[in-house]
Design a protein around this motif. Structure first.
Motif, short mmCIF file in Angstrom:
data_model
loop_
_atom_site.label_atom_id
_atom_site.label_comp_id
_atom_site.label_asym_id
_atom_site.label_seq_id
_atom_site.Cartn_x
_atom_site.Cartn_y
_atom_site.Cartn_z
N TYR A 60 99.47 39.61 -5.24
CA TYR A 60 100.89 39.69 -4.87
C TYR A 60 101.72 38.69 -5.67
CZ TYR A 60 98.99 42.18 -0.79
OH TYR A 60 98.33 43.06 0.03
N CYS A 92 102.03 45.82 -1.16
CA CYS A 92 101.85 46.04 -2.60
C CYS A 92 103.18 46.43 -3.25
CB CYS A 92 100.82 47.14 -2.86
SG CYS A 92 99.14 46.71 -2.35
N ALA A 95 105.70 43.55 -3.31
CA ALA A 95 105.40 42.51 -4.30
C ALA A 95 105.78 42.94 -5.71
CB ALA A 95 103.92 42.16 -4.24
#
Length: 563
Positions: A60, A92, A95
């Motif tokens: 991340y 996910c 990030a």
């Protein structure tokens, strides 16, 4: 493609590297997030395959860092994860990931995702190139508009008197270019011409109309033409050069200090409002003409309203953008709210600021929908000049020479045109040195006015001593001039050079009955009325003044020296 694999699992990394190499991709690898970021900086890959759980820096953090470093280009990041729950997948994406691939890897799906990212990347590259092209174009347009606005402003404001002490003005353009126009300039006789115009539309298309309008305004004002002449000239020009849908609502005002009068030509602008020393509305002058640039003006279209200029008067004019301003609730400011300021509760000296402040408060955060202009003319300061401004009068300096010119104007000519500017401009081009032009203009204007008003039209200047008489005087003048069937005015100008200047002999003869010049008591001292000052004024400016014939021939000598 050059693909960066960031994964601390050596087996996964090796499998991926082999799969990708078979498809002719160039592959580089890093075993943790920190090394992955460093390799990204060094190798500039086209795509990143990122594991999540890694030592030193997790996926991340590494994804966020890589996205921050590549803000100017699109680098897809595909997360490699065993996570399949919604929350994990959302992290996910949050990030900076663009897609994710669940373990164990499927070669077909892996290649499909890489192909999809490559297509998105190519599309992104095209969009970025188009965005950069558009930004360069916008910058070029912005520079051209700023340059155009600079030129337009300087041309329109050339010779302007917007800083004249008698003028308070506020303009709020809706865009870079202002469709409202304010120009002001002194006349050769010391009067003041003011024009407020409001072109249809907004922005550049509306503003360009100001160029021919301001050019005519300044040129004709400097030559001594009246506001009726200006209205006709400007209208003819706009009718010829502007498209049908474009016109200009305009108000022309002339302040005549000598005659103590205000002349108004209003074509399509809101009512001109006149306020007295109590701050109360005493007179309104509505529009009586079509806006400029629609149809040719006939003789009636030149007509102006003439009112007495009192020192305590304040004249307000504005564009319709002011009263049509809308607030956040959709309410319009309106004429009633504007005129509520003229109830005597606000000091006259505060009216201009009070109206502007109230309008801004009323509008609040509502977007502006039109150009706004507000003008106040303070008659008490009408004869004051700006500190660094002196009358801009066209002409040239010519060494003293001998010449003579004569003019004869019949009744038909006097009814159809004002010949005084014609005489003045001939004189200005022959021999009217700087520093003397205003005085010469004043002498000629007074002599010509006496010949026409008193010689041919038989008007009594004593009529103008009252406000009612003032209006009657000009109404009678208009009707008698329209009905003038015969008569003439002759003007003879003769110049003799002298060693340090020259003598200008002015002879004005009319076909009227004349008058007893010896019986006229004209005085400048303590004479603040509208009449009875003309002869005294001429005597104060000339070295000689005498009347011949039956008093219908005026002979004046104006002597000037070179400075």
């Amino acid at each position: 493609m050059k693909i960066l694999i960031v994964d601390d699992d050596r087996i996964n990394s090796t499998i991926l590297q082999r799969l990708l190499s078979r498809d002719d991709h160039t592959v580089i690898t890093a075993s943790n997030g920190r090394d992955g970021v460093a390799l990204f900086e060094a190798e500039h890959p086209d795509l990143v395959l990122m594991d999540i759980r890694m030592p030193l820096m997790n996926g991340y953090e590494a994804a966020r860092d890589i996205k921050a470093r590549s803000s100017d280009r699109f680098i897809p990041i595909i997360f490699l994860t065993a996570v399949t729950d919604d929350e994990g997948l959302a992290r996910c994406i949050d990030a900076g990931g663009d897609d994710f691939l669940t373990k164990p890897f499927n070669r077909i799906i892996l290649q499909a995702k890489i192909d999809a990212m490559e297509r998105i990347q190519q599309l992104h590259s095209v969009l970025r190139a188009q965005k950069e092209l558009l930004e360069r174009h916008q910058e070029a347009v912005r520079q051209e508009l700023e340059f155009g606005n600079f030129l337009l402003t300087n041309i329109v404001r050339s010779g302007h008197l917007q800083d004249a002490p008698c003028l308070n003005h506020w303009t709020a353009p809706m865009s870079l270019f202002n469709g409202d126009l304010l120009v002001a300039s002194y006349t050769p006789s010391g009067g003041l011409h003011i024009l407020l115009g409001d072109f249809t539309g907004h922005g550049l298309s509306a503003a360009v109309g100001a160029l021919p309008l301001s050019e005519i305004f300044y040129e004709k004002t400097a030559q001594g033409f009246s506001i009726g002449d200006l209205a006709e000239e400007i209208n003819d020009k706009l009718v010829r050069i502007t498209p049908t849908r474009m016109f200009c609502a305009a108000c022309l005002i002339e302040i005549d200090f000598r005659q103590k009068s205000i002349m108004v030509w209003n074509g399509g602008l809101p009512d001109v409002l006149i306020v007295d020393q109590r701050g109360q509305l005493v007179r309104r002058i509505p529009s009586s003409h079509l806006p400029l640039g629609i149809v040719p003006i006939n003789p009636a279209g030149r007509k102006v309203e003439i009112i007495e200029m009192r020192e305590d008067y304040r004249v307000f004019l504005f564009s319709d953008g002011l009263t049509e301003t809308v607030n956040t609730s959709g309410e319009m400011y309106g004429t009633q709210r504007l005129e509520s300021h003229f109830d005597g509760a606000t000091a006259p000296t505060r009216l201009f600021d009070a109206i502007r402040d109230d309008l801004l408060q009323f509008r609040g955060e509502s977007p502006q929908t039109d150009d706004i202009s507000l003008i106040e003319i303070v008659c008490a300061k009408a004869c004051e000049e700006p500190v660094e401004q002196r009358r801009l009068i066209i002409g040239k300096t010519i060494l003293p020479s001998r010449w003579e010119a004569s003019f004869c104007f019949s009744a038909d000519t006097l009814k159809s045109v004002d010949p005084l500017p014609i005489v003045i401009n001939a004189l200005m081009n022959l021999q009217a040195p700087p520093g003397h032009r205003e005085r010469i203009y004043t002498v000629l204007a007074e002599l010509f006015s006496n010949a026409l008003d008193h010689g041919l039209l038989r008007l009594d200047t004593r009529t103008k001593t009252t406000a009612t008489g003032f209006h009657q005087y000009y109404s009678l003048r208009e009707s008698r001039l329209a009905g003038l069937a015969e008569g003439f005015i002759k003007v003879v100008l003769k110049h003799e050079p002298e060693h340090d200047g020259g003598r200008l002999h002015i002879r004005v003869e009319d076909s009227g009955e004349g008058f007893d010049s010896l019986g006229v008591h004209s005085s400048l001292e303590d004479n603040l009325d509208h009449g009875g000052r003309g002869i005294a004024l001429i005597r104060s400016l000339c070295s000689q003044l005498e009347y011949q014939g039956s008093g219908n021939i005026a002979m004046a000598v104006y002597r000037w020296t070179m400075s």
